[in-house]
Design an enzyme around this catalytic site. Sequence first.
Site, PDB file in Angstrom:
ATOM      1  N   ASP A 163       4.690  -7.793  13.901  1.00 27.43           N
ATOM      2  CA  ASP A 163       3.358  -7.307  14.307  1.00 27.43           C
ATOM      3  C   ASP A 163       3.586  -6.186  15.322  1.00 27.43           C
ATOM      4  OD1 ASP A 163       0.925  -6.811  15.525  1.00 27.43           O
ATOM      5  OD2 ASP A 163       0.357  -8.920  15.677  1.00 27.43           O
ATOM      6  N   ASP A 186       6.580  -5.133   8.592  1.00 28.81           N
ATOM      7  CA  ASP A 186       5.174  -5.342   8.196  1.00 28.81           C
ATOM      8  C   ASP A 186       4.788  -6.757   8.599  1.00 28.81           C
ATOM      9  OD1 ASP A 186       2.705  -5.519   6.608  1.00 28.81           O
ATOM     10  OD2 ASP A 186       3.498  -3.876   5.396  1.00 28.81           O
ATOM     11  N   TYR A 219     -11.934   2.760  13.480  1.00 28.33           N
ATOM     12  CA  TYR A 219     -10.794   3.338  12.752  1.00 28.33           C
ATOM     13  C   TYR A 219     -10.637   4.833  13.042  1.00 28.33           C
ATOM     14  CZ  TYR A 219      -7.987   4.914   8.795  1.00 28.33           C
ATOM     15  OH  TYR A 219      -7.015   5.503   8.017  1.00 28.33           O
ATOM     16  N   THR A 230      -3.667  -1.207  -2.264  1.00 35.70           N
ATOM     17  CA  THR A 230      -4.353  -2.168  -1.394  1.00 35.70           C
ATOM     18  C   THR A 230      -5.837  -1.849  -1.247  1.00 35.70           C
ATOM     19  OG1 THR A 230      -3.399  -0.877   0.419  1.00 35.70           O
ATOM     20  CG2 THR A 230      -2.395  -3.021  -0.048  1.00 35.70           C
ATOM     21  N   GLY A 282       0.807  -1.222   0.000  1.00 40.77           N
ATOM     22  CA  GLY A 282       0.000   0.000   0.000  1.00 40.77           C
ATOM     23  C   GLY A 282       0.834   1.264   0.000  1.00 40.77           C
ATOM     24  N   ILE A 283       0.354   2.277   0.722  1.00 45.02           N
ATOM     25  CA  ILE A 283       1.065   3.565   0.756  1.00 45.02           C
ATOM     26  C   ILE A 283       2.439   3.398   1.407  1.00 45.02           C
ATOM     27  CG2 ILE A 283       0.973   5.959   1.538  1.00 45.02           C
ATOM     28  CD1 ILE A 283      -2.077   5.731   1.705  1.00 45.02           C
ATOM     29  N   SER A 293      -5.253  10.439   9.701  1.00 41.52           N
ATOM     30  CA  SER A 293      -6.242  10.291   8.628  1.00 41.52           C
ATOM     31  C   SER A 293      -7.151  11.510   8.590  1.00 41.52           C
ATOM     32  CB  SER A 293      -7.092   9.041   8.877  1.00 41.52           C
ATOM     33  OG  SER A 293      -8.235   9.066   8.047  1.00 41.52           O
ATOM     34  N   PRO A 334      -3.314  11.840   5.631  1.00 40.27           N
ATOM     35  CA  PRO A 334      -3.726  11.762   4.220  1.00 40.27           C
ATOM     36  C   PRO A 334      -5.236  11.854   4.078  1.00 40.27           C
ATOM     37  CG  PRO A 334      -2.397   9.832   4.893  1.00 40.27           C
ATOM     38  CD  PRO A 334      -2.828  10.553   6.139  1.00 40.27           C
TER      39      PRO A 334
HETATM   40  N1  LIG Z   1      -5.692   4.853   1.746  1.00 38.91           N
HETATM   41  C1  LIG Z   1      -6.301   5.885   2.349  1.00 38.91           C
HETATM   42  O1  LIG Z   1      -7.288   6.462   1.852  1.00 38.91           O
HETATM   43  C2  LIG Z   1      -5.796   6.393   3.661  1.00 38.91           C
HETATM   44  C3  LIG Z   1      -6.261   7.650   4.094  1.00 38.91           C
HETATM   45  C4  LIG Z   1      -5.806   8.148   5.317  1.00 38.91           C
HETATM   46  C5  LIG Z   1      -4.903   7.419   6.056  1.00 38.91           C
HETATM   47  N2  LIG Z   1      -4.479   6.196   5.596  1.00 38.91           N
HETATM   48  C6  LIG Z   1      -3.506   5.479   6.427  1.00 38.91           C
HETATM   49  O2  LIG Z   1      -2.349   5.262   5.663  1.00 38.91           O
HETATM   50  C7  LIG Z   1      -1.744   4.027   6.062  1.00 38.91           C
HETATM   51  C8  LIG Z   1      -1.595   3.112   4.869  1.00 38.91           C
HETATM   52  O3  LIG Z   1      -2.844   2.942   4.234  1.00 38.91           O
HETATM   53  P1  LIG Z   1      -3.070   1.941   3.014  1.00 38.91           P
HETATM   54  O4  LIG Z   1      -4.125   2.518   2.157  1.00 38.91           O
HETATM   55  O5  LIG Z   1      -1.778   1.543   2.419  1.00 38.91           O
HETATM   56  O6  LIG Z   1      -3.760   0.735   3.805  1.00 38.91           O
HETATM   57  P2  LIG Z   1      -3.279  -0.745   4.211  1.00 38.91           P
HETATM   58  O7  LIG Z   1      -4.337  -1.268   5.131  1.00 38.91           O
HETATM   59  O8  LIG Z   1      -2.979  -1.520   2.992  1.00 38.91           O
HETATM   60  O9  LIG Z   1      -1.925  -0.473   4.957  1.00 38.91           O
HETATM   61  C9  LIG Z   1      -1.623  -0.959   6.204  1.00 38.91           C
HETATM   62  C10 LIG Z   1      -0.257  -1.618   6.206  1.00 38.91           C
HETATM   63  O10 LIG Z   1       0.003  -2.016   7.555  1.00 38.91           O
HETATM   64  C11 LIG Z   1       0.291  -3.425   7.567  1.00 38.91           C
HETATM   65  N3  LIG Z   1      -0.158  -3.944   8.848  1.00 38.91           N
HETATM   66  C12 LIG Z   1      -1.437  -4.208   9.240  1.00 38.91           C
HETATM   67  N4  LIG Z   1      -1.446  -4.690  10.496  1.00 38.91           N
HETATM   68  C13 LIG Z   1      -0.159  -4.698  10.916  1.00 38.91           C
HETATM   69  C14 LIG Z   1       0.465  -5.072  12.139  1.00 38.91           C
HETATM   70  N5  LIG Z   1      -0.226  -5.569  13.175  1.00 38.91           N
HETATM   71  N6  LIG Z   1       1.827  -4.953  12.234  1.00 38.91           N
HETATM   72  C15 LIG Z   1       2.542  -4.493  11.182  1.00 38.91           C
HETATM   73  N7  LIG Z   1       2.006  -4.136  10.004  1.00 38.91           N
HETATM   74  C16 LIG Z   1       0.663  -4.217   9.876  1.00 38.91           C
HETATM   75  C17 LIG Z   1      -0.404  -3.990   6.352  1.00 38.91           C
HETATM   76  O11 LIG Z   1       0.160  -5.240   5.947  1.00 38.91           O
HETATM   77  C18 LIG Z   1      -0.190  -2.877   5.331  1.00 38.91           C
HETATM   78  O12 LIG Z   1       1.073  -2.962   4.737  1.00 38.91           O
HETATM   79  C19 LIG Z   1      -2.615   3.477   7.182  1.00 38.91           C
HETATM   80  O13 LIG Z   1      -2.140   3.945   8.423  1.00 38.91           O
HETATM   81  C20 LIG Z   1      -3.962   4.117   6.876  1.00 38.91           C
HETATM   82  O14 LIG Z   1      -4.763   4.176   8.020  1.00 38.91           O
HETATM   83  C21 LIG Z   1      -4.895   5.683   4.424  1.00 38.91           C
END
Ligand SMILES: NC(=O)c1ccc[n+]([C@@H]2O[C@H](COP(=O)([O-])OP(=O)(O)OC[C@H]3O[C@@H](n4cnc5c(N)ncnc54)[C@H](O)[C@@H]3O)[C@@H](O)[C@H]2O)c1
Length: 255
Positions: free
Chosen positions: A63, A37, A158, A195, A17-18, A145, A188
């Site tokens: 984790d 991760d 969340y 993802t 993801g991001i 967020s 963001p």
């Molecule tokens: N995509 C959006 O619109 C958005 C907007 C605002 C904030 N965010 C934040 O940006 C971040 C990344 O978002 P994303 O869209 O890539 O979502 P995502 O859910 O794909 O990313 C989460 C990442 O954390 C990892 N992860 C989950 N549980 C874990 C744990 N217990 N230990 C270690 N790693 C763990 C996942 O494998 C993944 O790589 C997150 O914090 C999300 O809340 C996303």
Amino acid sequence: MARLAGRTAIVTGGAKGIGRHYSKALAGEGARVMIADIADGTDLAQELDSRHGQGTALSSVTDVSDESQVKDLVAKTIDSFGKIDILVNNAAMYVALHEQPFIDIDVALWDRVMAVNVRGSFLMAKHVARHMMKQRYGKIINIGSGTTFRGIPKMAHYVTSKGAVVAMTRTLSRELGEHGICINTLAPGFTLSETVVADNPEHVNTSKAGAIQRRALKRDMHPPDLLGALVFLASSDSDFYTGQILAVDGGAVNT
Ligand SMILES: NC(=O)c1ccc[n+]([C@@H]2O[C@H](COP(=O)([O-])OP(=O)(O)OC[C@H]3O[C@@H](n4cnc5c(N)ncnc54)[C@H](O)[C@@H]3O)[C@@H](O)[C@H]2O)c1
């Protein structure tokens, strides 16, 4: 010029993801990166090594909600890189969550979201800050967020967890300042991460159009939109900036 040359970073949730974009951006600016991760980040570490030189990146399946795993991760990073200058607390339960009325949220799920999103960020900061304090320098970037400004419905676990991240950032800034450590929230807006697009189309459907409509800059947001702000917060350009929320969302909220 590489703005993070000689720096070392941990990116939690850095394999997908991001977070994957964050890992690449920090390495691209010259930092060595530990990708932490629950997903395997070996392929990304190899990609960064081949692009930027051997020893650029390592990965660890960790984790962040588990203190013993966090301690092991921090020890492994210190053993491998010698120091930690930058922590990006990006790991979260986000894409894995489905929208539901708060009256239907199970306590077990509520607790798990808090354990990963809030406790995980706390544990990482707790164990990394000790090392940053010794060198009297560090940058902690907590990923918040835009949902916390509006309180979107059907994501109460969340949104609450990300609100806690903002409050934690503020309180920790008051303790870390005297040690030369900056800590900020990068918030963001709704971002079309690989993802969320692949794994949570329901959330994309409910969020995408409204997000564009609320923005001053009326277009979709993609992970690269966050990277300028990330590098700013990770670099010495932000050495007098702490305890703040930096919202990157095309002007949807004004902080
Ligand atoms: N995509 C959006 O619109 C958005 C907007 C605002 C904030 N965010 C934040 O940006 C971040 C990344 O978002 P994303 O869209 O890539 O979502 P995502 O859910 O794909 O990313 C989460 C990442 O954390 C990892 N992860 C989950 N549980 C874990 C744990 N217990 N230990 C270690 N790693 C763990 C996942 O494998 C993944 O790589 C997150 O914090 C999300 O809340 C996303």
